[in-house]
Design an enzyme around this catalytic site. Structure first.
Site, PDB file in Angstrom:
ATOM      1  CB  CYS A 124      -1.409  -2.719  -7.977  1.00  0.00           C
ATOM      2  SG  CYS A 124      -0.079  -3.592  -8.806  1.00  0.00           S
ATOM      3  CD  GLU A 164       3.202  -2.242  -8.156  1.00  0.00           C
ATOM      4  OE1 GLU A 164       2.274  -1.398  -8.002  1.00  0.00           O
ATOM      5  OE2 GLU A 164       3.025  -3.456  -8.092  1.00  0.00           O
ATOM      6  CB  SER A 193      -0.926   0.020   1.225  1.00  0.00           C
ATOM      7  OG  SER A 193      -0.199   0.336   2.398  1.00  0.00           O
TER       8      SER A 193
END
Length: 347
Positions: free
Chosen positions: A129, A95, A68
């Site tokens: 994601c 990332e 996150s």
């Protein structure tokens, strides 16, 4: 951890608590392939415990983080507070989150767009994601796109992973289920949103969240902004003549810049939109869903709130884990400290 290890580093691998089994299997594969002990060290610990040890150690040299945005920002802050303790300046690669978009113009092929929305949003239960999470569709094509999308969605099977014909499975854990259900229930009540497909949630035999589509009646509705990480797609229908203003909304609505897609049959619009949204997605797709990057073929990563954009799966990421040394060897060392300009002029 493989990229730093491949470049000659020793790595400590701390997986998410919800990925310990898959990490263990991958580690077994590494060892079977001949990885020596001590190169990649898989440890099972809570995040705070691992961070307290790793991020305060003098030998800490870098972190390759996936997770996150909030956690990554906390890690970066902790590194900054401990910078005086380290033997070297750490490499920080992250990332993190995404609020990935699909933007269609009036020339988009309707069926292809509908399939991209379905696959992009609901493969892996949207737990990527890169998953499509917000979609902008012009009013002139929305009714037909909605009809096609709804018909296809009605055929989607949901169930356990043992049945390979199930397109959608359970979300990863109860906290994810509860979070998603909260947003869906809120959309059912809010005047600014409408649940037009799905919306059912059941955790009696697993954390199953039905593929859900929310129609946002205003472009800054909460599910157009916040990362949900689940099978929830929010659609905003814009007036055709407002395309330029809607592109501004794509740029400014979210803090993220991971993946995005444009759907159009107009080469002029494709070039225009790609240029306008060049800072909105590290991985940008033309007439395709915004997911599916493959290591070695399509390097992956984004900027803004989505990470450091070091492009995992590419040489650029690999080079982040090297220490570059320049060597010069002189075979004719000088024997006089003076340079020619120090000599008197000879007339």
């Amino acid at each position: 951890p493989a990229a730093p290890a491949m470049m000659g580093n020793v790595a400590v691998w701390k997986p998410s608590k919800t990925a310990v089994y898959s990490a263990g299997v991958i580690m077994e594969i590494f060892k079977e392939a001949g990885l020596p002990d001590g190169v990649i060290n898989l440890v099972y610990a809570s995040g705070p415990v691992a961070a307290d040890t790793v991020l305060t150690h003098p030998d800490f040299a870098g972190i390759h983080f996936t997770g996150s945005t909030a956690v990554f920002q906390s890690i970066w802050k902790t590194i900054g507070e401990n910078i005086y303790k380290y033997k070297s300046y750490p490499r920080i690669v992250g990332e993190t989150g995404g609020k990935d978009f699909i933007f269609a113009d009036p020339t988009a092929k309707k069926r292809e767009l509908a399939i991209a929305m379905l696959r992009g949003a609901f493969e892996y239960q949207g737990q990527k994601c890169s998953a499509a999470s917000r979609c902008y569709v012009p009013a002139s094509i929305w009714p037909e796109v909605k009809e096609i999308f709804g018909a296809e969605l009605a055929t989607v099977k949901m169930g356990p992973v043992e049945d390979f014909t199930n397109f959608v499975n359970a979300v990863i854990d109860e906290s994810s289920f509860d979070k998603l259900k909260g947003f869906i229930d809120r959309a059912k009540e809010d005047e600014d949103a409408e649940v037009i497909f799905g919306g059912n949630c059941d955790k009696s035999v697993g954390y199953f969240v039905e593929p859900t589509v929310i129609l946002a009646k205003k472009p800054d509705y909460i599910t157009m902004k916040e990362e949900l990480f689940g099978p929830v797609l929010t659609v905003y229908v814009y007036e055709d003549e407002d395309m330029d203003a809607t592109l501004d909304l794509v740029d400014t609505t979210s803090i993220y810049a991971l993946t995005g897609a444009v759907w159009s049959q107009s080469r002029y619009n494709i070039e225009k939109i790609a240029k306008r949204l060049e800072n909105c997605a590290g991985n940008f797709y033309i007439n395709d869903k915004p997911t599916g990057a493959v290591v070695g073929q399509q390097p992956f990563g984004g900027a803004r709130g989505s990470g450091t954009d070091d492009k995992a799966g590419s040489i650029f990421n690999m080079l982040r884990w090297t220490a570059i040394r320049t060597i010069k060897e002189n075979f004719v060392p000088p024997v006089d400290y003076t340079y020619p300009n120090f000599q008197p002029d000879n007339e």
